[in-house]
Design an enzyme around this catalytic site. Structure first.
Site, short mmCIF file in Angstrom:
data_model
loop_
_atom_site.label_atom_id
_atom_site.label_comp_id
_atom_site.label_asym_id
_atom_site.label_seq_id
_atom_site.Cartn_x
_atom_site.Cartn_y
_atom_site.Cartn_z
N THR A 106 1.51 19.82 30.91
CA THR A 106 0.20 19.66 31.54
C THR A 106 0.38 19.55 33.05
O THR A 106 1.38 19.00 33.51
CB THR A 106 -0.49 18.41 30.97
OG1 THR A 106 -0.58 18.56 29.55
CG2 THR A 106 -1.89 18.22 31.54
N THR A 146 11.63 2.01 26.94
CA THR A 146 10.18 2.11 27.17
C THR A 146 9.49 2.76 25.98
O THR A 146 8.47 2.28 25.50
CB THR A 146 9.90 2.90 28.47
OG1 THR A 146 10.40 2.16 29.57
CG2 THR A 146 8.41 3.14 28.67
N TYR A 157 14.65 10.87 26.10
CA TYR A 157 13.20 11.13 26.05
C TYR A 157 12.80 11.66 24.68
O TYR A 157 11.92 11.11 24.02
CB TYR A 157 12.85 12.13 27.14
CG TYR A 157 11.38 12.43 27.29
CD1 TYR A 157 10.51 11.47 27.79
CD2 TYR A 157 10.87 13.68 26.96
CE1 TYR A 157 9.15 11.75 27.96
CE2 TYR A 157 9.51 13.98 27.13
CZ TYR A 157 8.66 13.01 27.63
OH TYR A 157 7.32 13.30 27.79
N GLY A 193 -0.21 6.58 36.25
CA GLY A 193 0.51 7.86 36.28
C GLY A 193 -0.45 9.03 36.41
O GLY A 193 -1.67 8.85 36.56
N ASP A 220 5.53 -4.39 32.59
CA ASP A 220 6.47 -3.47 31.95
C ASP A 220 6.28 -3.59 30.44
O ASP A 220 6.44 -4.69 29.88
CB ASP A 220 7.89 -3.87 32.38
CG ASP A 220 8.95 -2.93 31.83
OD1 ASP A 220 8.78 -2.43 30.71
OD2 ASP A 220 9.97 -2.74 32.52
N THR A 266 7.06 5.40 37.84
CA THR A 266 6.76 6.73 38.39
C THR A 266 5.30 6.85 38.80
O THR A 266 4.92 7.82 39.46
CB THR A 266 7.04 7.84 37.35
OG1 THR A 266 6.35 7.51 36.13
CG2 THR A 266 8.52 7.96 37.07
N GLY A 267 4.48 5.88 38.43
CA GLY A 267 3.06 5.92 38.80
C GLY A 267 2.88 5.56 40.26
O GLY A 267 3.80 5.06 40.91
P1 NAD Z 1 3.78 9.84 34.76
O1 NAD Z 1 5.20 9.56 35.07
O2 NAD Z 1 2.90 10.27 35.89
O3 NAD Z 1 3.11 8.59 34.06
C1 NAD Z 1 3.80 7.65 33.29
C2 NAD Z 1 3.37 6.27 33.74
O4 NAD Z 1 4.05 5.28 32.95
C3 NAD Z 1 3.74 5.98 35.20
O5 NAD Z 1 2.62 5.49 35.88
C4 NAD Z 1 4.85 4.95 35.08
O6 NAD Z 1 4.91 4.08 36.20
C5 NAD Z 1 4.49 4.24 33.79
N1 NAD Z 1 5.62 3.56 33.16
C6 NAD Z 1 6.86 4.05 32.93
N2 NAD Z 1 7.61 3.15 32.31
C7 NAD Z 1 6.82 2.04 32.13
C8 NAD Z 1 7.04 0.76 31.56
N3 NAD Z 1 8.22 0.41 31.02
N4 NAD Z 1 6.00 -0.13 31.56
C9 NAD Z 1 4.79 0.21 32.11
N5 NAD Z 1 4.55 1.40 32.67
C10 NAD Z 1 5.55 2.31 32.67
O7 NAD Z 1 3.75 10.93 33.60
P2 NAD Z 1 2.53 11.67 32.89
O8 NAD Z 1 2.74 13.11 33.04
O9 NAD Z 1 1.23 11.08 33.31
O10 NAD Z 1 2.81 11.31 31.37
C11 NAD Z 1 2.07 10.32 30.67
C12 NAD Z 1 2.47 10.30 29.21
O11 NAD Z 1 2.21 11.57 28.62
C13 NAD Z 1 3.97 10.02 28.99
O12 NAD Z 1 4.09 9.18 27.87
C14 NAD Z 1 4.54 11.38 28.71
O13 NAD Z 1 5.67 11.31 27.90
C15 NAD Z 1 3.38 12.07 28.01
N6 NAD Z 1 3.49 13.53 28.18
C16 NAD Z 1 3.17 14.14 29.36
C17 NAD Z 1 3.31 15.52 29.49
C18 NAD Z 1 2.95 16.25 30.76
O14 NAD Z 1 3.10 17.47 30.81
N7 NAD Z 1 2.47 15.60 31.80
C19 NAD Z 1 3.78 16.28 28.40
C20 NAD Z 1 4.12 15.62 27.21
C21 NAD Z 1 3.95 14.25 27.12
#
Ligand code: NAD
Ligand code: UDP
Ligand code: UDP
Length: 312
Positions: free
Chosen positions: A174, A91, A144, A11, A57, A36-37
């Protein structure tokens, strides 16, 4: 050499975390189901001697041998986490149970990527970690928010029950390179709209606020938390306390891209928080961490990334 598992490693944040851990010499196992990655986020790591990718997963058990776990797997943008809300909760909750079970068996240290969404639509501003939040348990964002709240509960219960070394960070909005261009988040939306001279869509009156942290600062904070002395568990806010309205953000992006886009107002989504800003006193004190990259500078780098995507 430390063996580090990064779930959600393909991700946006996960791929930057893999880069940073590899750069300091760790052995990295990246686990992701590509919900979503994107492969492109980790394509440059193919063939790296200390990098391994596993498609998996986290709602299913995982048996591997590791020393540290960063649990990031979870869709993060409202569009993505509301697409299959039951899977989002699974998840967060079952994924956390499995990763905590793995940490328990391997005696690994484990860090949870929690979120400012645990504060909901906050009545306290800025938000300190001691604030319990104002969260709707049955709305479209609940899968969420409540999923992440339950994951935090599990981390603290595993610690109390099994005396495990756990860490919890609450991440605030972020942004940066490798954000998904179509995930509906405000920074990626505005930049994509500006670069294609489309209208900039502001939801509501645009006076709601967020505080945006550049990805490099965020990753430094997350690693500082993992490396912090054992008794410090968190939860700790990681984010940039500089607060902007969505109107201000739109203006900055229009100015930097020199776009001719017009502002278009659209309805505010249900339960959209009106304001958000981290109180980072605890991170400053315990982690000696604070963000260093201002919004203008971070936007320049992010706009350059999206421009390259368009021409690729
Ligand atoms: P993102 O969607 O780019 O990354 C999440 C990753 O998790 C993706 O690669 C997706 O394929 C993978 N994923 C989802 N469900 C899965 C499953 N069941 N098994 C294995 N992989 C799975 O989002 P991000 O912005 O990189 O966020 C990463 C983490 O940080 C998340 O947990 C999110 O809640 C947390 N977060 C992010 C933000 C932000 O602003 N980006 C803010 C608060 C929290
Ligand atoms: N688990 C896992 N990998 C491991 C150890 C456990 O995925 O290396 C999963 C296991 O499937 C279990 C969950 O983690 O459902 C919780 O494990 P725990 O030991 O806490 O609970 P129990 O196995 O006693 O239900
Ligand atoms: N937003 C907006 N236009 C967009 C996308 C989002 O005005 O095209 C607003 C959204 O309503 C929210 C803020 O920008 O008030 C941040 O939204 P995002 O989805 O990035 O993050 P979150 O709401 O989860 O903090």
């Amino acid at each position: 050499m430390k063996r580090v598992l990064v779930t959600g490693g393909a991700g946006f944040l996960g791929s930057h975390l893999c880069d940073a851990l590899l750069a300091r010499g760790d052995d990295v196992l990246c686990v992701d189901n590509f919900f979503t990655g994107q492969r492109e986020n980790i394509a440059h790591l193919n063939g790296h001697k200390r990098f391994e990718f596993m498609r998996h997963d986290v709602t299913f058990p995982l048996y591997v041998e590791v020393d540290e776990i960063y649990n990031l797997a979870c869709p993060a943008s409202p569009v993505h986490y509301q697409f299959d809300p039951v899977q989002t909760t699974k998840t967060s909750v079952i994924g956390a149970i499995n990763m905590l079970g793995l940490a328990k068996r391997t005696k690994a240290k484990i860090l949870q990527a929690s979120t400012s969404e645990v504060y909901g639509d906050p009545e306290t501003h800025p938000q300190p970690e001691s604030y319990w939040g104002k969260v709707n348990p049955i709305g479209p964002r609940s899968c969420y928010d409540e999923g992440k709240r339950c994951a935090e509960t599990l981390f603290f219960d595993y610690r109390r029950q099994h005396h495990m070394p756990v860490k919890v960070v609450r991440i605030f909005n972020t942004y940066g390179p490798r954000m998904h261009p179509n995930d509906g988040r405000v920074v990626s939306n505005f930049i994509m709209q500006a670069l294609s001279e489309k209208d900039i869509t502001i939801y509501g009156d645009g006076r709601q606020t967020r505080s945006f942290c550049y990805v490099d600062d965020l990753i430094a904070g997350m690693i500082a938390m993992m490396d912090s002395p054992e008794p410090f568990v968190g939860p700790v806010n990681i984010g940039n306390p500089c607060e902007f309205s969505m109107l201000e953000l739109a203006q900055k992006i229009v100015t930097q891209t020199k776009a001719k886009s017009q502002i278009k107002f659209e309805p505010l989504p249900t339960d959209d928080p009106r304001q958000r800003k981290p109180d980072i006193t605890l991170a400053q004190k315990e982690l000696h961490w604070q963000p260093t990259i201002a919004l203008d500078e971070g936007l320049t780098k992010t706009i350059a990334y999206f421009k390259d995507l368009q021409t690729a």
